[in-house]
Design a protein around this motif. Structure first.
Motif, mmCIF file in Angstrom:
data_model
loop_
_atom_site.group_PDB
_atom_site.id
_atom_site.type_symbol
_atom_site.label_atom_id
_atom_site.label_comp_id
_atom_site.label_asym_id
_atom_site.label_seq_id
_atom_site.Cartn_x
_atom_site.Cartn_y
_atom_site.Cartn_z
ATOM 1 N N GLU A 139 0.779 -1.250 0.206
ATOM 2 C CA GLU A 139 0.053 -0.086 -0.010
ATOM 3 C C GLU A 139 0.902 1.416 0.031
ATOM 4 N N GLU B 242 1.307 15.480 -12.625
ATOM 5 C CA GLU B 242 0.079 15.860 -13.269
ATOM 6 C C GLU B 242 -0.210 17.406 -12.840
ATOM 7 N N THR C 85 2.211 1.763 -3.454
ATOM 8 C CA THR C 85 1.215 2.172 -4.386
ATOM 9 C C THR C 85 0.855 3.720 -3.943
ATOM 10 N N PHE C 86 0.938 4.047 -2.850
ATOM 11 C CA PHE C 86 0.585 5.457 -2.403
ATOM 12 C C PHE C 86 1.600 6.430 -2.928
ATOM 13 N N ARG C 87 3.072 5.714 -2.849
ATOM 14 C CA ARG C 87 4.292 6.725 -3.379
ATOM 15 C C ARG C 87 4.017 6.954 -4.715
ATOM 16 N N HIS C 88 3.675 5.988 -5.401
ATOM 17 C CA HIS C 88 3.728 5.991 -6.949
ATOM 18 C C HIS C 88 2.377 6.978 -7.379
ATOM 19 N N GLN C 89 1.178 6.658 -6.558
ATOM 20 C CA GLN C 89 0.258 7.585 -7.070
ATOM 21 C C GLN C 89 0.633 9.075 -6.796
ATOM 22 N N ARG C 90 1.223 9.422 -5.677
ATOM 23 C CA ARG C 90 1.683 10.592 -5.253
ATOM 24 C C ARG C 90 2.647 11.374 -6.249
ATOM 25 N N GLU C 91 3.607 10.494 -6.664
ATOM 26 C CA GLU C 91 4.525 11.032 -8.009
ATOM 27 C C GLU C 91 3.567 11.188 -9.050
ATOM 28 N N GLU C 92 2.595 10.409 -9.417
ATOM 29 C CA GLU C 92 1.811 10.888 -10.625
ATOM 30 C C GLU C 92 1.082 12.090 -10.579
ATOM 31 N N THR C 93 0.734 12.339 -9.265
ATOM 32 C CA THR C 93 -0.109 13.310 -8.971
ATOM 33 C C THR C 93 0.792 14.530 -9.018
#
Length: 213
Positions: free
Chosen positions: A39, A53, A42-50
């Motif tokens: 988790e 963006e 996954t959260f770190r990856h989502q944060r980087e993508e955010t």
């Protein structure tokens, strides 16, 4: 002797049961730790993508604001045409003549420095907003501009500078990075931060030319 062996075997059996019980307790903990790790990744990856963006959108916002400033400029030109009651062609001829006159002068860097000194006190605490609207050649992306702003804030804090003084320093930095900057570039950015009155004042004082449309 046999009694001692029996006691040892009994203790051994109890120890094995205890180990099995502990292992049974540890497995769910290990499973949960693994799930937490997944988790977290996954959260770190989502944060980087955010963040990526957000940076992309910030760049688009800067671009759109520049276009809006240009549209505002065109609207002002149309209003001027209507007030002067002259044709667009006559107005363009007047602009071309003005540009030729400006081209015969020096490169205008002296006027730009004076215009920046004139603008800084009126810009004041809005210097950060202005800095993101100023054009750069070569282009300077949002990340680099943010670093510039952080550096200027740090200098201002250490030297206890006023907003007017930091505004002047930010415009000096802009001129350093954009060697071909002109008064017109400054007035466009001022309009983008709703300083149209100041922009007109600078245009009237320093004769900033308007590019052909």
């Amino acid at each position: 002797m046999e009694a001692a062996i029996e006691d040892l075997e009994r203790e051994q059996r109890l120890t094995r049961k205890h180990v099995q019980r502990v292992e049974g307790d540890v497995k769910p903990v290990n499973d949960r730790a693994y799930e937490n790790k997944v988790e977290m990744v996954t959260f770190r990856h989502q944060r980087e993508e955010t963040e990526k963006e957000s940076k992309r959108l910030a760049g688009e916002i800067v671009s759109l604001r520049g276009r809006i400033a240009r549209l505002d400029e065109l609207c002002e030109q149309l209003v001027l045409l209507r007030e002067l009651k002259i044709s667009p062609e006559a107005y363009r001829k007047s602009l071309r003549a003005h540009r030729r006159k400006e081209a015969s002068k020096a490169d205008g860097s002296h006027d730009l420095r004076k215009a920046c000194l004139h603008a800084a006190p009126a810009v004041g605490k809005k210097w950060r907003q202005l800095y993101f609207y100023l054009p750069f050649e070569p282009a300077r992306d949002v990340d680099k501009r943010q670093r510039d702003v952080i550096l200027l804030d740090t200098i201002a804090s250490r030297k206890d500078l006023t907003d007017d003084e930091v505004a002047r320093k930010s415009l000096e930095k802009w001129q350093t990075f954009h060697r071909r900057a002109g008064v017109f570039d400054l007035t466009q950015a001022l309009r983008a931060i709703r300083k149209a009155g100041l922009a007109r004042q600078i245009e009237n004082t320093f004769h900033a030319h308007v590019p052909e449309t």
